[in-house]
Design an enzyme around this catalytic site. Structure first.
Site, mmCIF file in Angstrom:
data_model
loop_
_atom_site.group_PDB
_atom_site.id
_atom_site.type_symbol
_atom_site.label_atom_id
_atom_site.label_comp_id
_atom_site.label_asym_id
_atom_site.label_seq_id
_atom_site.Cartn_x
_atom_site.Cartn_y
_atom_site.Cartn_z
ATOM 1 N N HIS A 77 62.940 16.638 10.793
ATOM 2 C CA HIS A 77 62.374 15.389 10.294
ATOM 3 C C HIS A 77 63.409 14.265 10.325
ATOM 4 C CE1 HIS A 77 58.822 17.291 7.869
ATOM 5 N NE2 HIS A 77 58.947 17.799 9.078
ATOM 6 N N SER B 289 56.579 17.526 14.086
ATOM 7 C CA SER B 289 57.056 16.685 12.996
ATOM 8 C C SER B 289 58.176 15.761 13.430
ATOM 9 C CB SER B 289 57.524 17.555 11.829
ATOM 10 O OG SER B 289 56.475 18.367 11.347
#
Length: 288
Positions: free
Chosen positions: A239, A193
């Site tokens: 993230h 991610s």
């Protein structure tokens, strides 16, 4: 939009006016993009797609927006990254938790099976990278690989292979470093991610650099952040770290002045690397 001078803008460099067009597709191209052909000049797209076979063998190599070489396969590094992720995903399915325990991101924890302390703060820095290509659940793997394929396919051709590889590496490292900095020491995490969000950040910078419509990018970033902060079990630190790291690296790569392009690009990548290193060292000192 046509400039006031009446000349169109290069289709790859929106800030450069030009009176030259590709002899095959007739798109406007600037001196940096035009490639000598048997008759006139051709654009990088026509050459990349095999249409431009008429240019001389010793003609100047076409360059990406970041100064890299235009490659015939604009997704080669993306394919390699997906293959690495797939290989480790299969290894996890075959060997089980053993692979996850050895390669996932964890700061500092006691392993009763080994009777020792393990984690990044214990010197296992490789976890900062191996965790970015490691997946355990099918949905997690598929979602990240889809994002890598789609957004990587947009960003890689405009950066070139070497710069794109550096972007992915630093994006993943930035996500891991930020997660390591803020997450509990014994909380493991894994997944690509951070790399995917780094590509999202780079896509936003690229779109702005090309002076294209930013609204689809803003909408995509907004939805991605919404999912990040509303779904349980998501490492929002990875993230955000990947997003910011990727955007910073992409800005340095795409906005470096041509006269000092390599120096500025190296400096931008080095700066992000130093920031990541600083976060890792600071957190390691706090945990130990």
């Amino acid at each position: 939009m046509e400039p006031q001078s009446g000349l169109p803008r290069c289709y790859r460099h929106q800030d450069v006016e030009t009176g030259i067009r590709c002899t095959r597709c007739e798109k406007p191209i600037c001196p940096q993009c035009m490639i000598s052909a048997s008759v006139g000049f051709q654009c990088p797209d026509c050459v990349r797609n095999g249409s431009g076979t008429g240019h001389a063998p010793d003609a100047n190599q076409p360059r990406t927006l970041a100064g890299g070489r235009v490659a015939s396969d604009g997704r080669l590094i993306t394919k390699i990254l997906i293959a690495i992720n797939l290989a480790l995903f299969i290894a996890v399915q075959v060997a089980g938790d053993r692979v996850v325990d050895e390669l996932s991101l964890i700061g500092y924890a006691y392993n009763p099976a080994l009777a020792e302390v393990v984690g990044v703060a214990d010197g296992e820095w490789y976890r900062l990278i191996t965790s970015t290509v490691l997946h355990q659940e099918v949905a997690h793997f598929v979602f990240n690989m889809l994002g890598l394929w789609v957004i990587g396919g947009i960003v890689e051709p405009e950066l070139g292979r070497i710069r794109y590889a550096a972007l992915c590496l630093l994006s993943g490292l930035s996500g891991s470093a930020f997660a390591f900095l803020l997450s509990p020491g014994n909380q493991p995490s894994l997944g690509a991610s951070g790399v995917v969000f780094g590509l999202i950040g780079a896509w936003a910078v690229l779109t702005r650099r090309q002076r294209l419509d930013m609204r689809p990018v803003i909408l995509f970033v907004g939805l991605s952040l919404l999912l990040t902060f509303t779904r349980p079990g998501i490492s929002w630190e990875a993230h955000i770290g990947g997003l910011v790291g990727g955007a910073l690296v992409a800005y340095g790569l795409l906005h470096a002045p041509r006269a000092r392009r390599n120096v500025v690009q190296y400096a931008a990548c080095g700066l992000v690397l130093l920031i990541d290193l600083g976060m890792v060292l600071a957190r390691s000192a706090a945990l130990t």
